[in-house]
Motif scaffolding. Structure first.
Motif, PDB file in Angstrom:
ATOM      1  N   MET A 115      46.781  67.282  67.549  1.00 21.91           N
ATOM      2  CA  MET A 115      46.481  67.333  68.980  1.00 21.91           C
ATOM      3  C   MET A 115      47.635  67.976  69.741  1.00 21.91           C
ATOM      4  N   ALA A 116      48.863  67.586  69.394  1.00 17.35           N
ATOM      5  CA  ALA A 116      50.034  68.155  70.071  1.00 17.35           C
ATOM      6  C   ALA A 116      50.141  69.653  69.799  1.00 17.35           C
ATOM      7  N   TYR A 117      49.860  70.056  68.572  1.00 14.36           N
ATOM      8  CA  TYR A 117      49.907  71.484  68.231  1.00 14.36           C
ATOM      9  C   TYR A 117      48.935  72.284  69.091  1.00 14.36           C
ATOM     10  N   VAL A 118      47.719  71.788  69.226  1.00 11.80           N
ATOM     11  CA  VAL A 118      46.697  72.489  70.003  1.00 11.80           C
ATOM     12  C   VAL A 118      47.063  72.513  71.490  1.00 11.80           C
ATOM     13  N   ASP A 119      47.472  71.372  72.032  1.00  6.15           N
ATOM     14  CA  ASP A 119      47.776  71.304  73.460  1.00  6.15           C
ATOM     15  C   ASP A 119      48.998  72.141  73.843  1.00  6.15           C
ATOM     16  N   ALA A 200      52.413  58.415  77.871  1.00  6.46           N
ATOM     17  CA  ALA A 200      53.355  58.579  76.762  1.00  6.46           C
ATOM     18  C   ALA A 200      53.079  59.869  75.994  1.00  6.46           C
ATOM     19  N   TYR A 201      51.806  60.195  75.817  1.00  5.03           N
ATOM     20  CA  TYR A 201      51.439  61.427  75.113  1.00  5.03           C
ATOM     21  C   TYR A 201      51.940  62.649  75.885  1.00  5.03           C
ATOM     22  N   THR A 202      51.815  62.615  77.208  1.00  3.36           N
ATOM     23  CA  THR A 202      52.305  63.716  78.035  1.00  3.36           C
ATOM     24  C   THR A 202      53.812  63.861  77.905  1.00  3.36           C
ATOM     25  N   ARG A 203      54.540  62.736  77.905  1.00  4.56           N
ATOM     26  CA  ARG A 203      55.996  62.801  77.702  1.00  4.56           C
ATOM     27  C   ARG A 203      56.339  63.392  76.343  1.00  4.56           C
ATOM     28  N   LEU A 204      55.582  63.006  75.324  1.00  2.00           N
ATOM     29  CA  LEU A 204      55.821  63.540  73.984  1.00  2.00           C
ATOM     30  C   LEU A 204      55.645  65.057  73.969  1.00  2.00           C
ATOM     31  N   LEU A 205      54.596  65.549  74.627  1.00  2.00           N
ATOM     32  CA  LEU A 205      54.363  66.995  74.661  1.00  2.00           C
ATOM     33  C   LEU A 205      55.520  67.725  75.333  1.00  2.00           C
TER      34      LEU A 205
END
Length: 288
Positions: A115-119, A200-205
């Motif tokens: 998911m992170a790769y795609v975003d 948290a996901y946004t911070r990770l990105l």
């Protein structure tokens, strides 16, 4: 992207098994192209078409399998895209150079990394400098949902976070008291992608984006608190270095290009869009 696309999908054969033979027939007839077919009454599904499928048990079994098949989903989607683009470009022939590449995601860590790769694709390609400024990526839609609080993406975009365990337990208990497990009761525990919040996901990105583009530290979209707050998955800090390596891994697995016709068409489309945007900017700048 300008030359390819990525999509993170989850198939649900368990849900397809619950469909009746008639529902299988109707769903299949609904997703196949009918608009320009002869004798289809403008796309309406006729009872004789449904009966023809339902009366063939072997064909129903095959269609039941197709309805939960990622291969069939991609096949039909690519056919639709190719036909439309060929009509717009006034040409014929194959649009996509190769058959799609399928990478199985074995666990939650794989799901999160993919998911992170795609975003992050548009940021890595320097097509944007912010997570929410690129329209054709899901993280932008998710962040706009956070900001505006109103858009409902539940019909097409799975939520990031799994529901809390307490919610699952209470749902199961309520279903047990009712004597059977209802569809609504079974639904919530099946939704969600990973064990972390959207924030948290946004911070990770952003952390991962800075690994490849450190100049984005000056972005107005970032705050000191946002970057200093630990990113947690299942209550444990995320290993950023390990995530970066996973992204490189997916980059190697996902490399691919469209054929010459598609690449040419995409370049022409992008050039036309940029020219149109420049024209609009000029008009806006000179308007009195």
């Amino acid at each position: 992207m300008s030359t390819h696309w990525h999509c993170v999908l989850r198939n649900r054969p368990d849900q397809v098994e619950k469909l009746s033979d008639r529902e299988v027939a109707i769903r299949w007839l609904s997703v196949t192209s009918r608009k320009h077919c002869q004798n289809k009454q403008g796309g309406a599904i006729r009872e004789c078409e449904i009966a023809k499928i339902v009366n063939d048990a072997e064909y129903v079994s095959e269609l039941r399998s197709r309805l939960s098949s990622i291969s069939w989903f991609i096949r039909l989607m690519c056919q639709t895209i190719a036909r439309q683009c060929n009509i717009e470009d006034e040409c014929t022939g194959r649009f996509f150079e190769e058959r799609f590449k399928l990478n199985r995601l074995e666990d939650e860590a794989d799901v999160l990394a993919c998911m992170a790769y795609v975003d992050l694709n548009p940021l890595r390609a320097r097509m944007t400098d912010s997570l929410d400024d690129y329209a054709e990526v899901s993280i932008g839609e998710r962040m706009r949902t956070l900001e505006e609080g109103l858009p409902d993406t539940s019909l097409w975009l799975a939520p990031i976070e799994h529901p809390p365990q307490t919610q699952q337990t209470s749902t199961e208990a309520a279903a047990g008291e009712a004597g059977e497990r209802t569809e609504d009761a079974a639904g919530p525990e099946k939704l969600g992608c990973v064990s972390m919040t959207l924030t948290a996901y946004t911070r990770l990105l952003w952390h991962l984006a800075l690994e490849s583009r450190p100049e984005l530290q000056a972005s107005s979209k970032l705050s000191r608190d946002q970057m200093q707050t630990p990113v947690l998955v299942n209550g444990q800090p995320v290993n950023i270095a390990e995530m970066v390596e996973r992204l490189h891994h997916y980059g190697r697995r996902c490399r691919g290009q469209l054929g010459q016709h598609a690449s040419r068409a995409m370049r022409e489309r992008l050039a036309a869009m940029k020219a149109q945007q420049r024209g609009q900017s000029t008009a806006a700048g000179t308007r009195t």
